[in-house]
Design an enzyme around this catalytic site. Structure first.
Site, mmCIF file in Angstrom:
data_model
loop_
_atom_site.group_PDB
_atom_site.id
_atom_site.type_symbol
_atom_site.label_atom_id
_atom_site.label_comp_id
_atom_site.label_asym_id
_atom_site.label_seq_id
_atom_site.Cartn_x
_atom_site.Cartn_y
_atom_site.Cartn_z
ATOM 1 C CD GLU A 243 71.540 83.343 92.687
ATOM 2 O OE1 GLU A 243 73.019 83.372 92.540
ATOM 3 O OE2 GLU A 243 71.009 82.683 92.709
ATOM 4 C CB ALA B 74 79.099 87.991 98.005
ATOM 5 C CG HIS C 170 75.829 82.183 102.045
ATOM 6 N ND1 HIS C 170 74.797 81.947 102.353
ATOM 7 C CD2 HIS C 170 75.800 82.615 100.521
ATOM 8 C CE1 HIS C 170 73.582 81.549 101.659
ATOM 9 N NE2 HIS C 170 74.527 82.444 101.157
ATOM 10 C CD GLU C 171 78.238 84.231 98.498
ATOM 11 O OE1 GLU C 171 78.105 83.214 97.551
ATOM 12 O OE2 GLU C 171 77.448 85.481 99.328
ATOM 13 C CD GLU D 141 71.344 81.527 98.323
ATOM 14 O OE1 GLU D 141 71.882 81.593 98.512
ATOM 15 O OE2 GLU D 141 71.696 81.953 96.120
HETATM 16 N N1 PHE Z 1 73.045 83.717 95.413
HETATM 17 C C1 PHE Z 1 73.904 85.167 95.955
HETATM 18 C C2 PHE Z 1 74.002 84.461 97.375
HETATM 19 O O1 PHE Z 1 73.520 84.159 98.358
HETATM 20 C C3 PHE Z 1 73.552 86.081 95.720
HETATM 21 C C4 PHE Z 1 73.180 86.938 94.461
HETATM 22 C C5 PHE Z 1 71.886 87.156 93.834
HETATM 23 C C6 PHE Z 1 73.556 87.513 94.756
HETATM 24 C C7 PHE Z 1 71.843 88.202 92.934
HETATM 25 C C8 PHE Z 1 73.281 88.957 93.275
HETATM 26 C C9 PHE Z 1 72.328 88.641 92.758
HETATM 27 O O2 PHE Z 1 75.420 84.043 98.295
HETATM 28 ZN ZN ZN Z 2 73.527 82.108 98.522
#
Ligand code: PHE
Ligand code: ZN
Length: 884
Positions: free
Chosen positions: A144, A285, A320-321, A343
């Protein structure tokens, strides 16, 4: 985009010449330009032959025309710093491909084909930490938002969903553990010392959720039984020696899994949940399907090395994850403009979870503090953008407090307006309706309208308008009644000069000063620029309590006297409102004091009044220590600056420090007594013990300000006696701010005690860069040359330089040297890790809101960065927005 630009030639080298970067302004990507991709990719097979310096990737893509999209004779496969080694279509090598701006264009005559592409990458050279990279001898991915295109050519956009099968092979000695998304299907060993594994993820997913890990890791393994009886194996993989610090993460994971079943009706959907901790990571993360990759900071915790705040960080990020498995993975985003869809919603979910696991009011106060500290400045500065942005050049720059934290506040307002039961019906409908899809913010809003029965017509403005609404509130007595007059103004932001009034839901109560009670809380929603609301039978002296629980993410200027604030600080039954009243009292005083409009007498009496309000907080038996500790925290210098049109950081620092000294001096004995009482509570993770630790360090801070010798002596004692990191770090923070041998000795002891533990050495760096010590700039320069410092590790960079950039007194040194330190860092870091470098532009971007002398120095550093040749797209975008 520009398919015709590059001539097609059969010569491989010629392709590479075409791909050579030309200096040009990076393109602007616009939300309104969205079109679906011309091809579907139902299946992806990836084969990795792993090596730290050379990994060979073979990607087999099944592609079919997308009947929903306009047909195209070619397929555009995104690439970033990649060269195609071979391209085959339907089993035949083709050489008719072309390159355009790093992307691979392959012409496809029919409706369905199989494309096979080979690439070779060098993970060890990947300092951007995007794509496949090496960290401490292990291999790991981050995809990501646009990292997958650094692994293989692919339509790297979140609306292309595929089922992935992964085969990976490598030396068993170097990579004993081989992991990817989904389930392990088969594995085996060869005679030559290599081994292999095949993974299959049955859930279609976009490329940004792909993950692979290979390395020498050990796991903490546990099981979780889901509500419907599925047994899930949970693994937390860490480097050998760290497994003893994974217990809290595992507990947090299992609690999250249960909570999401109970609160949102969401169950886990694979037999395996893997978490891997890596020490080199740009963010907190990543929610890759079935294989989360975590910054070690949010996995490892024990009492000796992690503070109570660190424990909360682990719990919150693990949750969160995990919650992303539904809000993000099962329902993903159509395009990156919809980032807040996953998010904002997931942050709200993790906030609600943490509220349920610990003290709800304290968690709410902490979340508002983060919003005010990070998001409000963003919303009032050059980088302001709506929670659903309209355009970007580099998407990494939009992982912001606005998208995350304001996004969460916006959904929280919906919940406030409909209540938790209807909210659950709305989210239930959203998950059901869009499961397996790449959705939009609009889809979410529509599901909330249909499922929760809300009319969100006007509310949609919260998605499209940037800027923090400014509310003014005035209560007017009218016979037996009181009338609440409200007005709103949404300030202009870049690209949005004039705004429409937004719906502002304000939880409100009118207290009767005589009885100390109110007649029931009401939800008042201001929908126009102005509005008046009548409250009956309010008693002789009504007192307004408004935006209780921080029900709307706005700034509030309310026409209330200091006496009323003192009353609310002592009597409001909404804990947030109580905190807010005390904050307003302090903020109001410091604003006056800084502006120079207070006489010495008025200043003294204001300080005394605040000290006595704080004295009541110390004495109030009805408060628990966690809440007491929260009430004692003074507003930060950064937040105070944010409340002023043009800030003088030097004056803010002086006045705030003088107020703290006055409070410390006036309440010295009370603080000492509280410290003694709290020191008697033995270590545990109970709310009581955590509260005791919180007030202990607050007491040290005030005492060190009011009576430096006594404060330092007590801090030294607390440091020596500490049997946990919370006490030790709190004491060291106070000592690091003062001169003398105790400072030197404590810092040296801390370093030697924790040498080899990277996360704790990070603390050692940040304690010095965040310190109130007058020599911070010199300390930071010296620490940059310390053998343990490296620009290659984002945690280390953040601990030294983010600590410094938020240290207002040091960063805003009148010489401008603080600005130069940050600009030098940006220029040095940009070629190594542009994503992290770009994040340091924000503090310099505040120049328009700072007094003229400093402002000019800040701007000069931004201009210096802008002129540097070869700036990354990330940093370039942030610098030009900041100057623009
Ligand atoms: N999607 C991840 C989160 O918020 C954040 C993230 C974005 C991590 C880009 C790595 C790179 O949980
Ligand atoms: Zn997130």
């Amino acid at each position: 985009m520009d398919i015709a630009r590059t001539p097609s030639t059969p010569d491989g080298n010629q392709h590479l010449a075409d791909a050579a970067p030309e200096p040009q302004e990076p393109a602007i990507i616009r939300r309104e330009d969205y079109t679906p991709f011309a091809w579907n990719l139902p299946e992806v097979h990836l084969h990795f032959e792993l090596g730290l310096e050379e990994t060979h990737v073979t990607a087999k893509l099944s592609v079919e025309r997308n009947p929903q999209a306009e047909a195209s004779p070619t397929i555009r496969l995104n690439g970033d710093e990649l060269e195609p080694q071979s391209v085959a279509v339907d089993g035949e090598q083709v050489d008719s491909w072309t390159m355009d701006d790093g992307d691979l264009l392959v012409s496809l005559p029919g409706d369905a084909h199989e494309i096979v592409i080979e690439t070779t990458i060098n993970p060890a050279a990947n300092t951007k930490l995007m794509g496949l990279f090496a960290s401490n001898g292990m291999l790991c991915t981050q995809c990501e938002a646009e990292g997958f295109r650094r692994i293989t050519f692919f339509p790297d956009r979140p609306d292309v969903l595929s089922v992935y099968s992964v085969r990976m092979s490598g030396t068993k000695a170097a990579f004993p553990v081989l992991l990817a998304n989904g389930n392990l299907e088969e594995s085996g060993e060869e005679a030559d010392g290599t081994h292999w594994a095949e993974w299959h993820d049955p859930w279609p997913k976009p490329s940004y959720l792909f993950a692979l890990v290979a390395g020498d890791l050990v796991s903490n393994t546990d099981t979780f039984i889901t509500a419907s009886g599925r047994e899930v194996t949970c693994n937390i993989y860490v480097r050998e020696g760290d497994e003893g610090r994974t217990g809290h993460a595992m507990e947090s994971l299992k609690k999250s899994m249960r909570w999401d079943e109970e609160t949102f009706g969401r169950e886990y959907d694979l037999d395996l949940y893997n978490i891997v901790a890596v020490s080199d990571f740009n963010m907190g993360a990543m929610e890759n399907k079935g294989l989360n990759v975590f910054n070690t900071k949010y996995v490892l915790a024990d009492e000796e090395t992690a503070t109570d705040g660190d424990f909360d960080g682990v719990e919150g990020v693990i949750a969160h994850e995990y919650f992303h498995n539904w809000s993000g993975n099962r329902v993903t985003c159509r395009d990156w403009f919809q980032l807040s869809l996953k998010e904002g919603f997931t942050v709200l979910r993790d906030q609600l979870f943490s509220q349920d696991m610990g003290s709800a009011p304290v968690k709410r106060i902490e979340d508002v503090r983060v919003l005010r500290g990070a998001q409000f400045p963003e919303d009032s500065g050059p980088l302001a953008h709506p929670i659903r942005p309209d355009s970007y050049r580099e998407i990494s720059n939009f992982y912001t407090a606005t998208v995350y934290n304001k996004g969460a506040e916006v959904i929280r307002m919906m919940r406030t307006m409909c209540g938790p039961e209807r909210f659950r019906q709305g989210t239930g409908l959203y998950f059901e309706r869009h499961d397996g899809e790449a959705a939009t913010c609009e889809d979410f809003v529509k599901a909330m309208e249909d499922g929760a029965g809300l009319d969100l017509t006007q509310f949609r403005l919260w998605y499209s308008q940037a800027g923090t609404p400014k509310i003014t509130a005035r209560l007017e007595k009218d016979g037996e009644d009181a009338v609440l007059h409200l007005s709103q103004e949404v300030p202009p932001t870049p690209g949005q000069e004039s705004k429409s009034p937004m719906p502002i839901p304000l939880r409100t109560a009118i207290f009767d000063r005589e009885t100390g009670k109110h007649g029931g809380e009401q939800l008042v929603t201001l929908t126009e620029a102005q509005g008046s609301f009548r409250f009956g039978n309010v008693g002789a002296s009504p007192v307004l309590s408004i935006n209780r629980g921080f029900s709307a993410p706005v700034t509030m200027s309310r026409d209330v006297s200091d006496e009323d604030l003192v009353f609310l600080a002592a009597h409001d039954d909404d804990p947030f409102a109580r905190y807010e009243a005390l904050q307003d009292l302090v903020v109001g005083h410091l604003q006056h004091a800084v502006s120079g409009e207070l006489s010495d007498d008025d200043r003294d009496s204001a300080r005394e009044a605040i000290a006595s309000a704080i004295g009541s907080v110390l004495a109030d038996d009805s408060l628990d220590d966690l809440m007491r500790g929260e009430l004692l925290v003074l507003p930060t210098e950064g937040y105070l600056a944010e409340t002023m049109a043009i800030a003088d950081p030097g004056r803010i620092h002086e006045e705030r420090a003088a107020l703290r000294s006055a409070i410390g001096a006036q309440l010295e004995d009370q603080f000492a007594a509280m410290h003694e009482r709290a020191s008697a509570v033995p270590y545990s993770l109970s709310a009581e013990a955590r509260g005791a630790r919180k007030v202990k360090t607050q007491a040290l801070i005030y005492m060190a300000a009011g009576n430096p010798d006594r404060g330092k002596a007590m801090a030294w004692e607390q440091y020596q006696a500490a049997d946990n990191m919370t006490d030790r770090q709190g004491a060291l923070m106070v000592l690091a701010g003062a001169d003398g041998i105790k400072r030197t000795n404590a810092l040296l002891d801390f370093y030697n005690r924790f040498k080899g533990n990277a996360l704790v050495i990070d603390k050692w760096f940040s304690l010095q860069s965040m310190s109130t010590h007058p020599g911070v700039i010199e300390h930071v320069k010296a620490l940059a040359d310390h053998p343990e410092f490296t620009l290659k590790n984002p945690n280390r960079v953040r601990s030294l330089y983010m600590g410094f950039a938020v240290n207002q007194n040091a960063f805003h040194d009148p010489s401008g040297e603080g600005y130069r330190v940050i600009a030098d860092l940006i220029l040095a870091l940009d070629p190594i890790n542009p994503q992290t470098a770009a994040r340091f532009v924000t503090p310099l971007g505040r120049w328009r809101r700072i007094e003229p002398d400093r402002s000019a120095l800040m701007k000069a550093q931004l201009e210096r960065i802008a002129k540097a040749p070869g700036l990354s797209r990330d940093t370039h975008e942030q610098v030009s927005r900041s100057l623009g």
